[in-house]
Write a protein that holds these residues in place. Structure first.
Motif, PDB file in Angstrom:
ATOM      1  N   PRO A 127     -16.233   1.155  -2.220  1.00 10.11           N
ATOM      2  CA  PRO A 127     -16.049   0.163  -3.285  1.00 10.11           C
ATOM      3  C   PRO A 127     -15.906  -1.235  -2.685  1.00 10.11           C
ATOM      4  N   ALA A 128     -16.008  -2.274  -3.521  1.00  9.57           N
ATOM      5  CA  ALA A 128     -15.901  -3.650  -3.027  1.00  9.57           C
ATOM      6  C   ALA A 128     -14.563  -3.865  -2.329  1.00  9.57           C
ATOM      7  N   LEU A 129     -13.505  -3.325  -2.915  1.00  9.66           N
ATOM      8  CA  LEU A 129     -12.176  -3.403  -2.287  1.00  9.66           C
ATOM      9  C   LEU A 129     -11.730  -1.973  -1.996  1.00  9.66           C
ATOM     10  N   PRO A 130     -11.124  -1.716  -0.848  1.00  9.26           N
ATOM     11  CA  PRO A 130     -10.712  -0.337  -0.554  1.00  9.26           C
ATOM     12  C   PRO A 130      -9.442   0.050  -1.313  1.00  9.26           C
ATOM     13  N   PRO A 131      -9.255   1.333  -1.624  1.00  6.55           N
ATOM     14  CA  PRO A 131      -7.963   1.767  -2.161  1.00  6.55           C
ATOM     15  C   PRO A 131      -6.928   1.741  -1.023  1.00  6.55           C
ATOM     16  N   ILE A 132      -5.666   1.517  -1.389  1.00 11.63           N
ATOM     17  CA  ILE A 132      -4.591   1.496  -0.392  1.00 11.63           C
ATOM     18  C   ILE A 132      -3.710   2.722  -0.619  1.00 11.63           C
ATOM     19  N   VAL A 133      -3.399   3.414   0.451  1.00 15.37           N
ATOM     20  CA  VAL A 133      -2.482   4.555   0.360  1.00 15.37           C
ATOM     21  C   VAL A 133      -1.264   4.227   1.215  1.00 15.37           C
ATOM     22  N   VAL A 134      -0.083   4.251   0.608  1.00 13.99           N
ATOM     23  CA  VAL A 134       1.141   3.935   1.356  1.00 13.99           C
ATOM     24  C   VAL A 134       1.907   5.229   1.612  1.00 13.99           C
ATOM     25  N   GLY A 135       2.059   5.593   2.878  1.00 11.06           N
ATOM     26  CA  GLY A 135       2.777   6.816   3.251  1.00 11.06           C
ATOM     27  C   GLY A 135       1.826   7.889   3.718  1.00 11.06           C
ATOM     28  N   MET A 136       2.173   8.517   4.843  1.00  9.59           N
ATOM     29  CA  MET A 136       1.319   9.573   5.405  1.00  9.59           C
ATOM     30  C   MET A 136       2.022  10.916   5.425  1.00  9.59           C
ATOM     31  N   GLY A 137       2.786  11.204   4.344  1.00 10.80           N
ATOM     32  CA  GLY A 137       3.300  12.553   4.159  1.00 10.80           C
ATOM     33  C   GLY A 137       2.194  13.382   3.518  1.00 10.80           C
ATOM     34  N   PRO A 138       2.497  14.614   3.079  1.00  9.55           N
ATOM     35  CA  PRO A 138       1.452  15.457   2.473  1.00  9.55           C
ATOM     36  C   PRO A 138       0.734  14.773   1.304  1.00  9.55           C
ATOM     37  N   ALA A 139       1.470  14.062   0.444  1.00  9.96           N
ATOM     38  CA  ALA A 139       0.837  13.440  -0.732  1.00  9.96           C
ATOM     39  C   ALA A 139      -0.137  12.348  -0.303  1.00  9.96           C
ATOM     40  N   GLY A 140       0.314  11.466   0.587  1.00  8.95           N
ATOM     41  CA  GLY A 140      -0.540  10.364   1.038  1.00  8.95           C
ATOM     42  C   GLY A 140      -1.724  10.860   1.844  1.00  8.95           C
ATOM     43  N   MET A 141      -1.479  11.856   2.713  1.00  6.43           N
ATOM     44  CA  MET A 141      -2.574  12.337   3.569  1.00  6.43           C
ATOM     45  C   MET A 141      -3.687  12.981   2.758  1.00  6.43           C
ATOM     46  N   PHE A 142      -3.306  13.793   1.770  1.00  9.73           N
ATOM     47  CA  PHE A 142      -4.359  14.466   1.010  1.00  9.73           C
ATOM     48  C   PHE A 142      -5.046  13.514   0.033  1.00  9.73           C
ATOM     49  N   GLY A 162       4.819  -9.993   6.506  1.00  7.60           N
ATOM     50  CA  GLY A 162       4.279 -10.995   5.587  1.00  7.60           C
ATOM     51  C   GLY A 162       2.790 -10.826   5.308  1.00  7.60           C
ATOM     52  N   GLU A 163       2.100  -9.993   6.082  1.00  6.88           N
ATOM     53  CA  GLU A 163       0.652  -9.793   5.847  1.00  6.88           C
ATOM     54  C   GLU A 163       0.420  -9.235   4.432  1.00  6.88           C
ATOM     55  N   GLU A 164      -0.584  -9.773   3.763  1.00  7.88           N
ATOM     56  CA  GLU A 164      -0.911  -9.275   2.422  1.00  7.88           C
ATOM     57  C   GLU A 164      -2.241  -8.534   2.469  1.00  7.88           C
ATOM     58  N   ILE A 165      -2.283  -7.386   1.824  1.00 11.87           N
ATOM     59  CA  ILE A 165      -3.520  -6.587   1.806  1.00 11.87           C
ATOM     60  C   ILE A 165      -3.862  -6.315   0.349  1.00 11.87           C
ATOM     61  N   ARG A 166      -5.088  -6.656  -0.036  1.00 11.80           N
ATOM     62  CA  ARG A 166      -5.521  -6.419  -1.422  1.00 11.80           C
ATOM     63  C   ARG A 166      -6.352  -5.148  -1.482  1.00 11.80           C
ATOM     64  N   GLY A 167      -6.216  -4.412  -2.579  1.00  9.44           N
ATOM     65  CA  GLY A 167      -6.965  -3.168  -2.711  1.00  9.44           C
ATOM     66  C   GLY A 167      -7.368  -2.923  -4.150  1.00  9.44           C
ATOM     67  N   SER A 168      -8.296  -1.966  -4.341  1.00  9.30           N
ATOM     68  CA  SER A 168      -8.752  -1.651  -5.701  1.00  9.30           C
ATOM     69  C   SER A 168      -7.666  -0.906  -6.462  1.00  9.30           C
ATOM     70  N   SER A 169      -6.821  -0.171  -5.749  1.00  7.21           N
ATOM     71  CA  SER A 169      -5.706   0.557  -6.362  1.00  7.21           C
ATOM     72  C   SER A 169      -4.684   0.800  -5.257  1.00  7.21           C
ATOM     73  N   VAL A 170      -3.436   1.010  -5.643  1.00  4.37           N
ATOM     74  CA  VAL A 170      -2.381   1.233  -4.647  1.00  4.37           C
ATOM     75  C   VAL A 170      -1.699   2.567  -4.954  1.00  4.37           C
ATOM     76  N   ILE A 171      -1.899   3.530  -4.059  1.00  4.22           N
ATOM     77  CA  ILE A 171      -1.232   4.834  -4.203  1.00  4.22           C
ATOM     78  C   ILE A 171       0.052   4.775  -3.384  1.00  4.22           C
ATOM     79  N   ILE A 172       1.173   4.988  -4.055  1.00  2.00           N
ATOM     80  CA  ILE A 172       2.464   4.942  -3.352  1.00  2.00           C
ATOM     81  C   ILE A 172       2.938   6.383  -3.138  1.00  2.00           C
TER      82      ILE A 172
END
Ligand SMILES: Cc1cc2nc3c(=O)[nH]c(=O)nc-3n(C[C@H](O)[C@H](O)[C@H](O)COP(=O)(O)OP(=O)(O)OC[C@H]3O[C@@H](n4cnc5c(N)ncnc54)[C@H](O)[C@@H]3O)c2cc1C
Length: 525
Positions: free
Chosen positions: A96-111, A250-260
């Motif tokens: 996609p034009a902007l990537p989705p962002i996934v925050v956290g690399m536990g089972p939910a974030g990884m899958f 302070g870095e800002e990252i924009r994404g198409s969606s943010v999965i927390i």
């Protein structure tokens, strides 16, 4: 056509075709083909035995079905989904034009990240802790008291999330296409194929640690950016829409969606969502203490003697009194150890872990009491966290302020005796003999006492002199649930997708993985 044949005795190295023929009361030649789809230890009788479920093809199916044998019926499409983990692979598209962002690399974030990456979405994955090998070194050094607790990189934070240092139980009642994806991927990245067939499959912390690096490499191959030591501290919100995240530096990252997918130990992340306007409500939790026994005691109570070649015995017990709070055993770790599971400094909270072989001297499980949200005066989504935190802080104070865990023998708790001598334990940071009434609320103690007495009637010695309680176990479930629509999107903040245990929609490795996966699938449809 094929048949489902259940309740077939199974033996390691035994002649399966003969066992099936005997079960169906036909000649061995009558069995044309068979596949073992599930096996489990039958613990209903004193003499334990393995029972298997097979998909079987026979020469005279109509004749066999006409005999109406118990546990024998035509194989259905549902059985195929339930037993053979048919995989629903993602359709690969351009990024996609902007990537989705996934925050956290536990089972939910990884899958969630894996599905998105396999769909071609090239997600950005942000994890506050470090990679698994560095985590193992850090956790071991802390347990040896060579370093201080690192609040960003510990038993619950870092690659793999809270599931990394666990027993790795991966069973669930659900058997559908999404579950197939999770299990097949686990096998693809190194889990033994037997997890597809075991009714009570578990991986062990050692196997989980081996699965994570190939999974991370696969993400990178597919164009995902995996960034460790990247703590998200803020959300970029405009006009009720979440447009991205802000990191600690302070870095800002924009994404198409943010999965927390930040889990339920990241209380700062939960607060961040609440502050940003994600609607949520408090929910009831279950708390208590770990009970530890010698594994031989559990084997003896289950098998009526030494276990021999059988697996380390396990149990699942529940107590629902007519008055007072219900209690149950939870997250039983046969041949396992009790571990400190805090990420916050100056807190004590315990949990259980084991290796694949489950060969430790001890068995442990949590004895937890269901606490309604009203008990902790639930007036806002953070109330339950404050209540948990007060208990964990008190445990730290009572544990000599050096991460020893408060502990008491079950018989001493029953008799109201404080300061008694403690038996040997697996807990790596040491114990302080404490009256657990000083750690846990009276209603929780009452619930635990009722359950321990009931469990002792079912398993001799459960509440005997060898049983030790180590407290507190406060983090079995999340005390908050975020409001979501059918896509998994926050109902009040568009573009934000809270998933997994921290969002209040899962309570284990597989349920968290499934929750993350479902949201990722919704985003790619
Ligand atoms: C010792 C122990 C044993 C367990 N045993 C079992 C078991 O045998 N079977 C089972 O099913 N379950 C078990 N569990 C529970 C299971 O581990 C959890 O239910 C599961 O890991 C939850 O998955 P999750 O992805 O929702 O969250 P988590 O696994 O908690 O992962 C959240 C991740 O997000 C990261 N994170 C948090 N905040 C931020 C932020 N602000 N920025 C960036 N990253 C962030 C964290 O570092 C973490 O890696 C156990 C848990 C523990 C602690």
């Amino acid at each position: 056509m094929a048949l489902l044949v259940s309740e077939t005795p199974w033996e390691q190295g035994g002649d399966e075709r003969r066992a099936i023929a005997r079960r169906l009361k036909i000649g061995v030649d009558g069995v044309s083909d068979y596949v073992l789809v599930r096996k489990s230890l039958d613990a209903r009788h004193r003499k334990q035995r393995w029972l298997a479920v097979y998909r079987v093809e026979v020469r005279d199916e109509a004749g066999l079905l006409a005999r109406n044998l118990h546990g024998v019926r035509p194989w259905t499409e549902r059985d195929a989904a339930r037993y053979t983990f048919d995989v629903d692979e993602p359709v690969r598209r351009g990024p996609p034009a902007l990537p989705p962002i996934v925050v956290g690399m536990g089972p939910a974030g990884m899958f969630a990240a894996l599905w998105l990456a396999e769909s071609g979405a090239e997600p950005i994955v942000l994890e506050r802790g470090g990679p698994v090998d560095e985590r193992v070194t850090a956790v071991n050094a802390w347990w040896r008291r060579q370093v201080d607790l690192d609040p960003e990189h510990n038993l619950v934070f870092g690659e793999g999330g809270a599931g990394t240092f666990s027993d790795g139980k991966i069973y669930t009642r659900r058997r559908d296409g999404e579950l197939g994806y999770v299990f097949r991927k686990l096998v693809q990245f190194g889990a033994d194929e037997s997890v597809l067939k075991e009714a009570w499959a578990h991986l062990g912390t050692d196997r989980i640690r081996q699965i994570l690096p190939p999974l991370r490499e696969r993400l990178a191959q597919l164009g995902a950016q995996v960034r460790f030591r990247a703590r998200v501290t803020g959300l970029l919100v405009e006009d009720g829409r979440c447009l991205g995240v802000r990191l600690e530096d302070g870095e800002e990252i924009r994404g198409s969606s943010v999965i927390i997918a930040t889990g339920h130990s990241a209380r700062d992340a939960v607060q961040m969502l609440v502050d940003a306007g994600a609607s949520a409500e408090p929910r009831g939790i279950a708390i208590g203490a770990r009970v530890e026994h010698p594994q031989t005691l559990i084997d003896q109570a289950t098998y009526g003697g030494e276990r021999g070649p059988l697996p380390a015995a396990s149990y699942r017990l529940a107590h629902n009194p007519s008055e007072g709070l219900a209690a149950r055993s939870f997250c039983m770790c046969p041949g396992g150890v009790v571990v400190p599971a805090n990420n916050h400094p100056e807190r004590v909270v315990v949990n259980g872990m084991s290796f694949a072989a489950r060969r430790a001297f001890w068995a442990n499980s949590a004895i937890i009491v269901e606490v309604p949200a009203s008990m902790y005066g639930a007036d806002d989504p953070m109330a339950g966290f404050r209540w948990q935190d007060a208990i964990e802080r008190r445990a730290f104070e009572l544990g000599d302020r050096d991460y020893r865990a408060p502990a008491q023998r079950v018989v001493d708790l029953i008799d109201g005796r404080a300061g008694g001598e403690l038996p040997r334990s697996s807990y790596p940071l040491g114990l302080t003999s404490t009256d657990l009434r000083e750690v846990l609320p009276e209603a929780v103690i009452a619930g635990m006492l009722g359950a321990l007495a009931a469990f002792d009637r079912k398993m001799s010695g459960f509440a005997g002199p060898d049983a030790l309680l180590i407290a507190p176990e406060t983090r079995t479930t999340s005390p908050v649930r975020f409001h979501r629509d059918e896509m998994g999107q926050s109902t009040s903040l568009r573009g934000l997708y809270p998933v997994g245990e921290g969002a209040g929609y899962a309570g284990g490795i597989v349920s968290s993985a499934l929750d993350g996966l479902r949201t990722a699938r919704a985003l790619t449809h």
